[in-house]
Design a protein around this motif. Structure first.
Motif, PDB file in Angstrom:
ATOM      1  N   ASP A   9      96.593  48.976  31.622  1.00  0.00           N
ATOM      2  CA  ASP A   9      95.530  49.894  31.247  1.00  0.00           C
ATOM      3  C   ASP A   9      95.950  50.699  30.015  1.00  0.00           C
ATOM      4  OD1 ASP A   9      93.799  52.420  31.330  1.00  0.00           O
ATOM      5  OD2 ASP A   9      92.933  51.226  32.952  1.00  0.00           O
ATOM      6  N   HIS A  10      95.064  50.763  29.033  1.00  0.00           N
ATOM      7  CA  HIS A  10      95.406  51.435  27.777  1.00  0.00           C
ATOM      8  C   HIS A  10      95.600  52.930  27.946  1.00  0.00           C
ATOM      9  CE1 HIS A  10      91.092  52.251  27.993  1.00  0.00           C
ATOM     10  NE2 HIS A  10      91.259  53.191  27.094  1.00  0.00           N
ATOM     11  N   ARG A  11      95.169  53.493  29.082  1.00  0.00           N
ATOM     12  CA  ARG A  11      95.298  54.930  29.303  1.00  0.00           C
ATOM     13  C   ARG A  11      96.639  55.318  29.910  1.00  0.00           C
ATOM     14  NH1 ARG A  11      89.472  54.575  32.104  1.00  0.00           N
ATOM     15  NH2 ARG A  11      90.550  52.709  32.844  1.00  0.00           N
ATOM     16  N   LEU A  12      97.497  54.343  30.204  1.00  0.00           N
ATOM     17  CA  LEU A  12      98.815  54.654  30.748  1.00  0.00           C
ATOM     18  C   LEU A  12      99.678  55.352  29.700  1.00  0.00           C
ATOM     19  CD1 LEU A  12      99.668  51.300  32.579  1.00  0.00           C
ATOM     20  CD2 LEU A  12      98.725  53.380  33.584  1.00  0.00           C
ATOM     21  N   THR A  13     100.596  56.167  30.177  1.00  0.00           N
ATOM     22  CA  THR A  13     101.555  56.792  29.262  1.00  0.00           C
ATOM     23  C   THR A  13     102.577  55.757  28.806  1.00  0.00           C
ATOM     24  OG1 THR A  13     103.123  57.403  31.009  1.00  0.00           O
ATOM     25  CG2 THR A  13     101.324  58.956  30.547  1.00  0.00           C
ATOM     26  N   GLN A  14     103.311  56.069  27.737  1.00  0.00           N
ATOM     27  CA  GLN A  14     104.317  55.130  27.252  1.00  0.00           C
ATOM     28  C   GLN A  14     105.388  54.897  28.300  1.00  0.00           C
ATOM     29  OE1 GLN A  14     104.036  53.422  24.283  1.00  0.00           O
ATOM     30  NE2 GLN A  14     105.647  52.194  25.280  1.00  0.00           N
ATOM     31  N   HIS A  15     105.734  55.942  29.059  1.00  0.00           N
ATOM     32  CA  HIS A  15     106.723  55.788  30.136  1.00  0.00           C
ATOM     33  C   HIS A  15     106.218  54.782  31.177  1.00  0.00           C
ATOM     34  CE1 HIS A  15     109.762  56.754  33.109  1.00  0.00           C
ATOM     35  NE2 HIS A  15     108.823  57.055  33.982  1.00  0.00           N
ATOM     36  N   GLU A  16     104.949  54.903  31.550  1.00  0.00           N
ATOM     37  CA  GLU A  16     104.379  53.972  32.528  1.00  0.00           C
ATOM     38  C   GLU A  16     104.313  52.557  31.964  1.00  0.00           C
ATOM     39  OE1 GLU A  16     101.260  56.666  35.096  1.00  0.00           O
ATOM     40  OE2 GLU A  16     100.806  56.307  32.989  1.00  0.00           O
ATOM     41  N   VAL A  17     103.991  52.432  30.685  1.00  0.00           N
ATOM     42  CA  VAL A  17     103.932  51.120  30.048  1.00  0.00           C
ATOM     43  C   VAL A  17     105.307  50.468  30.029  1.00  0.00           C
ATOM     44  CG1 VAL A  17     103.568  49.939  27.848  1.00  0.00           C
ATOM     45  CG2 VAL A  17     101.898  51.610  28.654  1.00  0.00           C
ATOM     46  N   ASP A  18     106.325  51.238  29.662  1.00  0.00           N
ATOM     47  CA  ASP A  18     107.681  50.696  29.600  1.00  0.00           C
ATOM     48  C   ASP A  18     108.137  50.192  30.969  1.00  0.00           C
ATOM     49  OD1 ASP A  18     107.801  51.265  26.916  1.00  0.00           O
ATOM     50  OD2 ASP A  18     108.864  53.169  27.186  1.00  0.00           O
ATOM     51  N   ARG A  19     107.830  50.947  32.014  1.00  0.00           N
ATOM     52  CA  ARG A  19     108.196  50.517  33.363  1.00  0.00           C
ATOM     53  C   ARG A  19     107.463  49.235  33.741  1.00  0.00           C
ATOM     54  NH1 ARG A  19     106.704  55.450  36.882  1.00  0.00           N
ATOM     55  NH2 ARG A  19     106.907  53.879  38.522  1.00  0.00           N
ATOM     56  N   ALA A  20     106.171  49.157  33.401  1.00  0.00           N
ATOM     57  CA  ALA A  20     105.394  47.967  33.727  1.00  0.00           C
ATOM     58  C   ALA A  20     105.911  46.748  32.966  1.00  0.00           C
ATOM     59  CB  ALA A  20     103.925  48.201  33.399  1.00  0.00           C
ATOM     60  N   LEU A  21     106.236  46.914  31.690  1.00  0.00           N
ATOM     61  CA  LEU A  21     106.748  45.803  30.897  1.00  0.00           C
ATOM     62  C   LEU A  21     108.073  45.297  31.439  1.00  0.00           C
ATOM     63  CD1 LEU A  21     105.876  47.013  27.285  1.00  0.00           C
ATOM     64  CD2 LEU A  21     104.806  45.136  28.543  1.00  0.00           C
ATOM     65  N   ASP A  22     108.909  46.208  31.908  1.00  0.00           N
ATOM     66  CA  ASP A  22     110.176  45.797  32.509  1.00  0.00           C
ATOM     67  C   ASP A  22     109.942  44.997  33.791  1.00  0.00           C
ATOM     68  OD1 ASP A  22     111.650  46.975  30.524  1.00  0.00           O
ATOM     69  OD2 ASP A  22     112.007  48.842  31.628  1.00  0.00           O
ATOM     70  N   ARG A  23     108.921  45.374  34.536  1.00  0.00           N
ATOM     71  CA  ARG A  23     108.641  44.679  35.800  1.00  0.00           C
ATOM     72  C   ARG A  23     108.125  43.260  35.571  1.00  0.00           C
ATOM     73  NH1 ARG A  23     105.155  48.605  39.633  1.00  0.00           N
ATOM     74  NH2 ARG A  23     105.717  47.027  41.205  1.00  0.00           N
ATOM     75  N   VAL A  24     107.323  43.049  34.535  1.00  0.00           N
ATOM     76  CA  VAL A  24     106.748  41.721  34.300  1.00  0.00           C
ATOM     77  C   VAL A  24     107.537  40.915  33.274  1.00  0.00           C
ATOM     78  CG1 VAL A  24     104.443  42.496  34.939  1.00  0.00           C
ATOM     79  CG2 VAL A  24     105.124  42.561  32.533  1.00  0.00           C
ATOM     80  N   ALA A  25     108.482  41.552  32.574  1.00  0.00           N
ATOM     81  CA  ALA A  25     109.351  40.873  31.606  1.00  0.00           C
ATOM     82  C   ALA A  25     108.557  40.080  30.571  1.00  0.00           C
ATOM     83  CB  ALA A  25     110.346  39.965  32.328  1.00  0.00           C
ATOM     84  N   ALA A  26     107.520  40.706  30.020  1.00  0.00           N
ATOM     85  CA  ALA A  26     106.688  40.020  29.027  1.00  0.00           C
ATOM     86  C   ALA A  26     107.481  39.768  27.749  1.00  0.00           C
ATOM     87  CB  ALA A  26     105.452  40.848  28.717  1.00  0.00           C
ATOM     88  N   GLN A  27     107.292  38.580  27.157  1.00  0.00           N
ATOM     89  CA  GLN A  27     107.949  38.250  25.897  1.00  0.00           C
ATOM     90  C   GLN A  27     107.285  38.931  24.706  1.00  0.00           C
ATOM     91  OE1 GLN A  27     107.389  33.968  26.607  1.00  0.00           O
ATOM     92  NE2 GLN A  27     109.591  33.739  26.236  1.00  0.00           N
ATOM     93  N   PHE A  28     105.989  39.210  24.847  1.00  0.00           N
ATOM     94  CA  PHE A  28     105.246  39.838  23.757  1.00  0.00           C
ATOM     95  C   PHE A  28     104.337  40.906  24.345  1.00  0.00           C
ATOM     96  CE2 PHE A  28     106.195  35.515  22.497  1.00  0.00           C
ATOM     97  CZ  PHE A  28     106.678  35.653  21.205  1.00  0.00           C
ATOM     98  N   VAL A  29     104.027  41.915  23.531  1.00  0.00           N
ATOM     99  CA  VAL A  29     103.052  42.915  23.929  1.00  0.00           C
ATOM    100  C   VAL A  29     102.071  43.098  22.779  1.00  0.00           C
ATOM    101  CG1 VAL A  29     104.547  44.825  23.148  1.00  0.00           C
ATOM    102  CG2 VAL A  29     102.686  45.274  24.769  1.00  0.00           C
ATOM    103  N   VAL A  30     100.795  43.134  23.112  1.00  0.00           N
ATOM    104  CA  VAL A  30      99.744  43.355  22.112  1.00  0.00           C
ATOM    105  C   VAL A  30      99.213  44.764  22.318  1.00  0.00           C
ATOM    106  CG1 VAL A  30      97.546  42.549  21.187  1.00  0.00           C
ATOM    107  CG2 VAL A  30      99.154  40.903  22.192  1.00  0.00           C
ATOM    108  N   GLU A  31      99.345  45.576  21.279  1.00  0.00           N
ATOM    109  CA  GLU A  31      98.946  46.982  21.353  1.00  0.00           C
ATOM    110  C   GLU A  31      98.137  47.348  20.117  1.00  0.00           C
ATOM    111  OE1 GLU A  31     102.315  49.496  23.489  1.00  0.00           O
ATOM    112  OE2 GLU A  31     103.148  48.327  21.841  1.00  0.00           O
ATOM    113  N   PRO A  32      97.322  48.398  20.220  1.00  0.00           N
ATOM    114  CA  PRO A  32      96.525  48.807  19.056  1.00  0.00           C
ATOM    115  C   PRO A  32      97.359  49.570  18.037  1.00  0.00           C
ATOM    116  CG  PRO A  32      96.066  50.248  20.912  1.00  0.00           C
ATOM    117  CD  PRO A  32      96.994  49.185  21.422  1.00  0.00           C
TER     118      PRO A  32
END
Length: 470
Positions: A94-117
């Protein structure tokens, strides 16, 4: 567009071109989306091709992983479909998440790429944005370890989010369930979409079903009552509003709504609807307020689109449900969870919903009674927190309510302008036995909500939001 595969019999992966077959096919001139203006299928296919090239140039390949952190926009839609066309596994943040929440989520899913505005235009009350995005590689990311196409996070309304994964076949199976609902929007209809396209209702029931079924999806220019009604009035085709109970309550407060002959119904899902809302909405607009029950793990599970069975719902096609020990359980071929999760949520082919329910074996109808953990004991007496909450929420002095048990029964409320805690306590005393009444009442200007619009029910989050909590 070809018909979806029967949701009961999907046992093998779909072909690589499933996005083209089930979502993008159709006449070039057919308008499928409406934001600032109409977007036809030819234009959408062109945008998807552009994003596919960008993702491929960045290094995303079949079996790769990418996370999207984008607001509702054409860029979001095109990037999602492009990543799937490449054969990648897509995680939605969700784009409304904080950067801290985003970083935790990315670590959990181990995405190779992230698309952000990198640039977003449009205010927060707008139903969509204009977005310029960038693709960034993550050195710690890993290719997909499972065949899932979609990774989402549960709403987190009652605690930590779970990581939930679905295959392309799962998604197409859900589209088949929607296609079999006679009262759900079909080809030539319009849907005014209020639910987030990052979460399951807006994503599958709104975006993917619209593309698959030939339904025009309309994003309001403003997510206000006036803006929503204006979006309905813009077209002549039969129109359904799709959102969450909060949106229905908002529209039910409009004193003198305009005539909307094209409005067929509103459909809401995500949480229980307050008893006063369906009749109030129908009195305002002369059409039913339909309800759906679903979960991120499965999508749509049961519906009452005409409002004739409220508060009960009928299981959708292919949904095998049962109630055991007071809990609704749903048959699934495999666990939907990635990583560590509560093993009691899935066992022996049954998903344990943690929702208390009653199942009428004769009619097949299911009535959701609230969360299973809402059943507590006070001095040896059983108290159903859902009953307490519904009773309080129905009081004319109360606009929002959530009741929790945190050592004792506590109520977090938002009140009408002229109401006081004393008047509410007096009203509660008339309605509930003493052992059921909240020992503490906390008044907030508005109750905290998740990104999907659900009221937060986590005790710690509620305490943090309450003013002067001891």
């Amino acid at each position: 567009m070809k018909d979806a595969v029967d949701s009961r019999v999907i046992v093998t992966p779909l072909p690589d071109d499933w996005v083209d077959e089930f979502l993008l096919s159709g006449p070039d001139e057919q308008v499928c989306l409406r934001l600032d203006g109409p977007v036809d299928r030819a234009a959408l296919r062109g945008l998807v091709d552009e994003q596919r090239v960008r993702l491929a140039d960045a290094g995303l390949t079949k079996g790769g992983t990418v996370a999207l952190r984008l607001p509702p926009s054409l860029t979001y839609v095109a990037t999602l479909l492009a990543a799937w066309r490449l054969g990648a596994q897509v995680s939605l943040l969700d784009h409304r998440l904080t950067q801290h929440e985003v970083d935790r989520a990315l670590d959990r899913v181990a995405a190779q790429f992230v698309v952000e505005p990198v640039e977003v235009t449009g205010n927060r009350m707008r139903g969509y944005s204009d977005v310029i995005a960038t693709v960034t590689a993550r050195p710690t990311g890993r290719p997909a370890a499972t065949p899932h196409a979609l990774v989402q996070f549960s709403s987190g309304s009652t605690g930590a989010s779970k990581v939930i994964a679905r295959t392309a076949a799962d998604l197409v199976g859900e589209l088949d369930r929607y296609a079999r609902l006679a009262e759900f929007p079909h080809r030539g209809d319009r849907v005014v979409l209020l639910a987030s396209v990052v979460h399951v209702l807006g994503l599958v029931g709104g975006l993917l079903n619209g593309l698959h079924a030939g339904v025009q999806l309309v994003f309001p220019q403003r997510l206000t009552a006036t803006g929503i009604l204006a979006a309905v009035a813009e077209g002549d085709a039969p129109t359904t509003i799709l959102g969450v109970p909060f949106h229905a309550e908002l529209l039910a407060t409009v004193e003198d709504p305009p005539a909307l002959p094209q409005l067929v119904r509103m459909i809401v899902a995500g949480e229980l609807v307050r008893p006063s809302v369906p009749p109030a909405f129908t009195a305002r607009y002369g059409v039913p307020l339909g309800t759906m029950y679903g979960m991120t793990e499965l999508g749509v599970i049961a519906t009452d689109l005409s409002g004739t069975h409220w508060p009960s719902v009928a299981p959708a096609h292919g949904m095998d449900v049962r109630v055991a020990a007071g809990e609704l359980r749903i048959r699934m071929p495999a666990s939907p969870y990635l990583g560590l999760s509560d093993p009691t949520r899935f066992a022996d082919g049954w998903l344990r919903t943690k929702d208390a329910a009653a199942h009428d074996e004769e009619t097949g109808l299911v009535t959701i009674l609230g969360r299973l953990d809402s059943q507590i004991s006070i001095g040896g007496l059983k108290v159903d927190l859902t009953e307490v909450e519904r009773t309080i929420a129905a009081l004319p002095e109360v606009t929002e309510a959530v009741v929790v048990h945190d050592g004792e029964i506590e109520a977090y409320l938002a009140l009408t302008d002229k109401s006081t805690v004393d008047t509410v306590e007096a009203a509660i005393a008339r309605e509930l036995a003493a052992f059921k009444r909240p020992r503490r009442i906390h008044v907030l200007a508005a109750l905290p909500r998740t990104a999907t619009g659900k009221i937060v029910r986590d005790s710690a989050a509620l305490r943090a939001a309450a003013p002067h909590h001891p």
